[in-house]
Write a protein that holds these residues in place. Structure first.
Motif, short mmCIF file in Angstrom:
data_model
loop_
_atom_site.label_atom_id
_atom_site.label_comp_id
_atom_site.label_asym_id
_atom_site.label_seq_id
_atom_site.Cartn_x
_atom_site.Cartn_y
_atom_site.Cartn_z
N LEU A 1 0.87 -1.16 0.00
CA LEU A 1 0.00 0.00 0.00
C LEU A 1 0.90 1.21 0.00
O LEU A 1 1.91 1.23 0.70
N TYR B 1 -1.93 -1.65 7.50
CA TYR B 1 -2.89 -0.59 7.16
C TYR B 1 -3.05 0.40 8.31
O TYR B 1 -3.25 1.59 8.10
N THR C 1 -2.95 4.55 8.20
CA THR C 1 -4.00 5.47 8.65
C THR C 1 -3.53 6.33 9.83
O THR C 1 -4.07 7.41 10.05
N LYS D 1 -10.53 0.04 3.92
CA LYS D 1 -10.11 -1.36 3.83
C LYS D 1 -10.90 -2.12 2.77
O LYS D 1 -10.36 -2.90 1.99
#
Length: 202
Positions: free
Chosen positions: A115, A176, A180, A190
């Motif tokens: 990501l 993740y 964030t 998500k």
């Protein structure tokens, strides 16, 4: 050169009406309408859209035209050229496509996926006098040097080596929460990330 609203030049629209279209216009409905008008290609009805796109990119663009608000140069591909290739060299293209899909699947299982958040320049003005009007943070899935946007962005994907990409920050898929924490504006994404992963690897 005339322009139709903010979407494309008149030449681009003329080309599209002659079935010479940008790659992202290739879809089942367009191909079926094209074949309805040119029955000589009727045997190609069962060929997948992915195969048509595969042949188009490798046979090469037949022209380019300006599209979008910032006068992007967009390659256009002739459906007739692709159809002729499939009729004349169909077996060869099918073999190349199978090899490509197999390699893609093998790469998908072995290649690390990240990501990423990037900061990109937004340009405005005219084609002769472009000017930097701001920046945009984009979050997405990184694959093979491209960021496939998940967050709302001005385009679907960004080449990470492009000059307009000023900042890049990468996170592993299972991190993740760290993303964030650094970029709280991308919370509650998500599900969108999982959807993008399915699009890219299925």
């Amino acid at each position: 050169m005339g322009y139709i609203g903010t979407k494309r030049s008149e030449r681009s629209q003329d080309a599209i009406e002659d079935y010479e279209v940008p790659l992202n216009h290739f879809n089942k409905d367009l191909i079926q309408v094209f074949i309805d008008e040119k029955e000589v290609y009727d045997t190609l009805r069962t060929k997948t859209v992915r195969l048509w796109k595969f042949v188009a990119t490798r046979a090469g663009a037949t022209s380019w035209h300006h599209t979008g608000t910032y006068f992007n140069k967009t390659d256009h591909y002739s459906l007739e050229k692709v159809a002729d290739e499939l009729l004349l060299n169909g077996n060869e293209w099918e073999e190349q496509f199978k090899a490509y899909v197999k390699e893609e699947q093998e790469t998908a299982t072995s290649e690390p996926v990240f990501l990423s958040v990037i900061k990109v320049q937004i340009w405005g003005g005219s084609m002769k006098r472009p000017k930097l009007i701001g920046h945009e943070l984009v979050m997405g899935v990184e694959k093979e040097g491209w960021l496939h946007a998940v967050s709302k962005a001005t385009q679907l994907k960004y080449k990470l080596s492009a000059n307009k990409v000023e900042m890049q920050k990468h996170f592993s898929l299972d991190d993740y929460s760290a993303l964030t924490k650094d970029f709280p504006e991308f919370k509650a994404q998500k599900r969108a990330i999982n959807k993008k992963m399915k699009e890219m690897y299925n």
